[in-house]
Design an enzyme around this catalytic site. Structure first.
Site, short mmCIF file in Angstrom:
data_model
loop_
_atom_site.label_atom_id
_atom_site.label_comp_id
_atom_site.label_asym_id
_atom_site.label_seq_id
_atom_site.Cartn_x
_atom_site.Cartn_y
_atom_site.Cartn_z
N ASN A 48 1.29 -2.49 5.46
CA ASN A 48 0.63 -1.19 5.60
C ASN A 48 -0.73 -1.10 4.89
O ASN A 48 -1.61 -0.37 5.35
CB ASN A 48 1.57 -0.10 5.04
CG ASN A 48 0.89 1.23 4.87
OD1 ASN A 48 0.67 1.96 5.84
ND2 ASN A 48 0.53 1.58 3.63
N GLY A 85 0.83 -1.21 0.00
CA GLY A 85 0.00 0.00 0.00
C GLY A 85 0.85 1.25 0.00
O GLY A 85 0.63 2.17 0.78
N TYR A 136 -13.66 -2.38 11.30
CA TYR A 136 -12.29 -1.86 11.18
C TYR A 136 -11.57 -1.99 12.52
O TYR A 136 -10.43 -2.45 12.60
CB TYR A 136 -12.34 -0.40 10.71
CG TYR A 136 -11.00 0.27 10.56
CD1 TYR A 136 -10.10 -0.13 9.58
CD2 TYR A 136 -10.63 1.33 11.40
CE1 TYR A 136 -8.87 0.50 9.44
CE2 TYR A 136 -9.41 1.97 11.26
CZ TYR A 136 -8.52 1.54 10.28
OH TYR A 136 -7.31 2.16 10.14
N ASP A 152 -4.02 -6.77 -5.59
CA ASP A 152 -5.10 -6.44 -4.67
C ASP A 152 -4.83 -7.24 -3.40
O ASP A 152 -4.98 -8.46 -3.36
CB ASP A 152 -6.46 -6.81 -5.27
CG ASP A 152 -7.60 -6.41 -4.34
OD1 ASP A 152 -7.35 -6.18 -3.13
OD2 ASP A 152 -8.74 -6.33 -4.81
N SER A 197 1.66 3.44 -2.65
CA SER A 197 1.60 4.44 -3.72
C SER A 197 1.28 5.82 -3.18
O SER A 197 1.49 6.82 -3.85
CB SER A 197 0.57 4.03 -4.79
OG SER A 197 -0.72 3.99 -4.23
N LYS A 218 -8.16 -4.16 13.26
CA LYS A 218 -6.91 -3.58 13.76
C LYS A 218 -6.56 -4.14 15.14
O LYS A 218 -5.38 -4.28 15.48
CB LYS A 218 -7.01 -2.05 13.78
CG LYS A 218 -7.08 -1.43 12.38
CD LYS A 218 -5.84 -1.75 11.55
CE LYS A 218 -5.78 -0.97 10.25
NZ LYS A 218 -4.59 -1.30 9.43
#
Ligand SMILES: NC(=O)c1ccc[n+]([C@@H]2O[C@H](COP(=O)([O-])OP(=O)(O)OC[C@H]3O[C@@H](n4cnc5c(N)ncnc54)[C@H](OP(=O)(O)O)[C@@H]3O)[C@@H](O)[C@H]2O)c1
Length: 261
Positions: free
Chosen positions: A94, A17, A160, A67, A19, A164
């Site tokens: 990440n 991740g 979420y 993906d 970019s 986490k």
């Protein structure tokens, strides 16, 4: 041991991740400190643009697209990395995505996506790269979130949060299990960080929700502001470098103090 300018010279780092956002900031700092990197995201165009920005550091930049919510794609990508690198010094798990909204409204497919991307990707990436991580006596850095440890009542995000919390638990557990391989496993739990996506999200909020969020930051973040991607990258550098050589199983809260309020 202190961190010196070339601390990551010739180290091999993978950042998923990468970019934009935190992943890009971490890749940028690691390259600046001399690391060779594999950077991964879904979009070829975005990852190529990120690689172009990293070129000035004169290290080896490799790009891959995948993906990371798809375990098969992760395994394929990991094999491509293993074909090139027999050892890995640093892995930053990440790639992730936060979706907020009432629990009763989130679809099963969105739940599955959040679990796959935020939790499964960390598990599958780490497991797929194990031979090279062992050989490199790697430092693994997982991106958790302050949401794993703290609930914001007006911003529900149960799935979420659960993912986490899983990342944090996995971090501690793997630190214990992989310690004998001299692999260190730590996590960073950021508070709200002002990435481009975060700025867009804030702009999209209604004025009431925007004000509530800013009031929340003023009240519950002792440092009274969001963080910057570079502040998260600095924490990642510490965990990647030899300066943290006796640190494993740490959930590092980088959140302006929000975890303690
Ligand atoms: N920003 C914060 O306030 C904050 C706070 C706590 C924790 N975190 C955690 O920190 C990590 C990074 O967050 P961020 O805010 O930097 O995110 P971001 O700005 O949205 O960037 C996400 C990066 O991941 C890539 N990505 C997204 N979905 C992907 C997928 N399915 N497969 C592969 N790559 C994917 C994106 O590139 P493509 O679009 O090209 O795929 C992009 O490079 C996440 O794990 C997040 O949960 C962030």
């Amino acid at each position: 041991m202190t961190i010196s300018a070339n601390d990551l010279k010739d180290k091999r780092a993978i950042i998923t991740g990468a970019s934009e956002g935190l992943g890009f900031a971490i890749a940028n700092l690691f390259c600046k400190m001399g690391a060779d990197v594999f950077i991964i995201s879904r979009s070829q165009e975005k990852i190529d643009a990120a690689a172009n920005k990293l070129q000035s550091h004169n290290t080896n930049i490799h790009t891959l697209t995948a993906d990371m919510s798809d375990s098969k794609q992760i395994q394929h990508t990991s094999q491509q990395i293993l074909n090139k690198w027999d050892h890995i010094d640093i892995l930053v798990n990440n790639a992730g995505y936060a979706q907020f909204g009432p629990f009763e409204e989130i679809s099963i497919s969105d739940i599955q996506y959040l679990i796959n991307l935020n939790l499964m990707s960390t598990i599958v990436t780490t497991q797929s790269l194990m031979p090279a991580l062992i050989k490199g006596k790697a430092s693994i850095i997982n991106l958790s979130s302050y949401y794993a440890h703290r609930i914001t009542p007006f911003r529900p995000g149960a799935i979420y949060t659960m993912c986490k919390a899983g990342v944090s638990a996995l971090t501690k557990s793997l630190a214990t299990e992989l310690g004998p391989h001299h692999i260190r496993v730590n996590a960073i739990a950021p508070g709200m960080v002002e990435t481009d996506h975060m700025k867009q999200r804030m702009q999209a909020l209604s004025p009431v929700a925007h004000n509530k969020t800013m009031d929340f930051i003023g009240e519950y973040y002792p440092l009274q502001r969001m963080g910057t991607p570079e502040e998260i990258a600095n924490a990642a550098l510490y965990l990647a470098s030899n300066a943290s050589s006796w640190t494993t199983g740490l959930i590092m809260h980088v959140d302006g103090g929000a975890a303690n309020t």
